[in-house]
Design a protein around this motif. Structure first.
Motif, short mmCIF file in Angstrom:
data_model
loop_
_atom_site.label_atom_id
_atom_site.label_comp_id
_atom_site.label_asym_id
_atom_site.label_seq_id
_atom_site.Cartn_x
_atom_site.Cartn_y
_atom_site.Cartn_z
N ALA A 99 0.84 -1.20 0.00
CA ALA A 99 0.00 0.00 0.00
C ALA A 99 0.87 1.24 0.00
O ALA A 99 1.95 1.25 0.58
CB ALA A 99 -0.93 0.01 1.21
N VAL A 100 0.37 2.30 -0.67
CA VAL A 100 1.12 3.54 -0.83
C VAL A 100 0.19 4.72 -0.63
O VAL A 100 -0.97 4.70 -1.07
CB VAL A 100 1.73 3.64 -2.26
N SER A 101 0.69 5.78 0.01
CA SER A 101 0.02 7.09 0.02
C SER A 101 1.04 8.13 -0.40
O SER A 101 2.14 8.19 0.16
CB SER A 101 -0.52 7.43 1.41
N CYS A 102 0.68 8.93 -1.40
CA CYS A 102 1.63 9.90 -1.98
C CYS A 102 1.31 11.32 -1.56
O CYS A 102 0.20 11.64 -1.15
CB CYS A 102 1.61 9.80 -3.50
N THR A 103 2.30 12.18 -1.73
CA THR A 103 2.20 13.60 -1.38
C THR A 103 3.19 14.38 -2.23
O THR A 103 4.24 13.86 -2.59
CB THR A 103 2.48 13.82 0.12
N GLY A 104 2.84 15.62 -2.57
CA GLY A 104 3.75 16.43 -3.38
C GLY A 104 3.01 17.18 -4.46
O GLY A 104 1.81 17.46 -4.35
N HIS A 105 3.73 17.51 -5.54
CA HIS A 105 3.13 18.26 -6.64
C HIS A 105 2.19 17.34 -7.43
O HIS A 105 2.62 16.42 -8.12
CB HIS A 105 4.21 18.82 -7.56
N GLY A 106 0.89 17.59 -7.31
CA GLY A 106 -0.11 16.67 -7.82
C GLY A 106 -0.03 16.40 -9.30
O GLY A 106 -0.19 15.25 -9.74
N GLU A 107 0.21 17.43 -10.10
CA GLU A 107 0.26 17.23 -11.54
C GLU A 107 1.42 16.31 -11.92
O GLU A 107 1.28 15.45 -12.80
CB GLU A 107 0.39 18.58 -12.24
N SER A 108 2.55 16.45 -11.25
CA SER A 108 3.69 15.57 -11.52
C SER A 108 3.37 14.13 -11.11
O SER A 108 3.68 13.18 -11.83
CB SER A 108 4.92 16.05 -10.75
N ILE A 109 2.75 13.98 -9.94
CA ILE A 109 2.41 12.64 -9.44
C ILE A 109 1.46 11.94 -10.40
O ILE A 109 1.61 10.75 -10.69
CB ILE A 109 1.81 12.74 -8.03
N MET A 110 0.47 12.68 -10.93
CA MET A 110 -0.48 12.07 -11.86
C MET A 110 0.19 11.64 -13.15
O MET A 110 -0.15 10.59 -13.73
CB MET A 110 -1.61 13.05 -12.16
N LYS A 111 1.13 12.43 -13.62
CA LYS A 111 1.79 12.10 -14.90
C LYS A 111 2.55 10.79 -14.85
O LYS A 111 2.69 10.10 -15.87
CB LYS A 111 2.72 13.24 -15.31
N VAL A 112 3.06 10.43 -13.68
CA VAL A 112 3.82 9.18 -13.58
C VAL A 112 3.06 8.13 -12.79
O VAL A 112 3.60 7.05 -12.53
CB VAL A 112 5.20 9.42 -12.94
#
Length: 313
Positions: A216-229
């Motif tokens: 399981a993973v929970s992410c945080t940071g610049h949303g547009e960058s996270i979505m792209k990858v």
């Protein structure tokens, strides 16, 4: 299986004036979640409880303490996912509900859909009797002043993210005594974002993902960058290839930086209880409990350990 839980309070340039409160907040949140696991409760219940604790804490940008969009409005996003069944629920652009993660769980358990947004989400909330609050209750006086001050500038949201002008997402991952994993992520977004902007948080595979077969993973940071990858799923892909949670997270964050110049962080847990809390921003408040040790940190390569779970008031 011995339970494990990890939480984060957002990866960003956390200023010194709220550093101590951020650490205290993630430690309190993880204790809330671990109580559930310790008593034989589910990973799903644990991550929801931990994230609710941070949504109720105005030091974070989720629920109470949310930042404001370009029109001075609150728009909240959240996701929750069950690694046993791959059931997931998400909400986006909601304005007057203090615990979006619980709202997301209702979508998961009581509808045939995965995500509800904006007007439809609010209509559903009304039909389910989900408690609402006045939007003003979610906004701190400091946030109102910061928003008014930065209306004088025309910086993009990415420039704002790379400065100290923005809070960020909260999240949790857990493994329960039955071997099930779960994740939850919640956010108030980026200050001065366009009205209707939705970041990575409620997007399955970007802001979070849970699968008993992988982790399981929970992410945080610049949303547009996270979505792209599709950062959450990318981390789990590397774990499927045999990498540890720490190796997988570092490789995925490195790829995001090289490919789209994005910064962020993630907390990760594997089905055997190994975990990681990694980030490429200046700071990320995080905490974990495994067996009898509470670990926590804020700065890069920093980890403190406590053998007792008492939190100073």
């Amino acid at each position: 299986m011995k339970p494990v839980i990890v939480v984060h309070g957002g990866a960003w340039a956390i200023p010194d004036k709220i550093a101590e409160d951020s650490i205290r907040g993630v430690k309190n949140a993880i204790l809330e979640g671990f109580k559930i696991l310790e008593n034989g409760g589910s990973a799903l219940d644990a991550v929801e409880r931990a994230v609710r604790s941070m949504e109720d804490n105005p030091v974070f940008d989720a629920g109470h303490g949310a930042v404001l969009n370009a029109n001075g409005e609150v728009e909240l996003d959240a996701v929750i996912m069950d690694g046993k069944t791959l059931a997931a629920g998400a909400v986006s652009s909601i304005r007057n509900i203090s615990n979006p993660v619980t709202f997301a769980r209702s979508v998961m358990e009581k509808t045939d859909h995965v995500m509800l947004t904006d007007r439809g989400a609010n209509q559903y909330a009304d039909s389910q009797g989900i408690p609402k609050v006045a939007t003003d209750e979610l906004i701190t006086e400091d946030e109102r002043k910061e928003w008014e001050h930065y209306q004088k500038y025309t910086d993009s949201v990415k420039t704002l993210f790379n400065s100290q002008l923005v809070h960020d997402t909260v999240g949790a991952v857990a493994l329960d005594c039955n071997g099930n994993v779960a994740c939850a992520t919640s956010t108030g977004g980026i200050r001065n974002k366009m009205v209707g902007r939705v970041g990575d948080t409620p997007i399955i595979g970007s802001g979070g993902y849970a699968d008993n077969h992988i982790g399981a993973v929970s992410c945080t940071g610049h949303g547009e960058s996270i979505m792209k990858v599709t950062l959450a799923r990318l981390i789990l892909f590397h774990m499927e290839q045999g990498k540890s949670p720490e190796q997988a997270t570092d490789e995925a964050l490195r790829y995001m930086a090289e490919r789209v110049n994005g910064a962020g962080g993630a907390i990760v847990i594997s089905p055997d209880g190994n975990w990681a809390a990694r980030f490429t921003t200046e700071r990320m408040a995080w905490a974990s409990i495994k067996e009898d040790t509470l670990s926590y940190g804020l700065n890069p390569k920093e980890m403190f350990n406590e053998k007792t779970f008492r939190i100073a008031s």
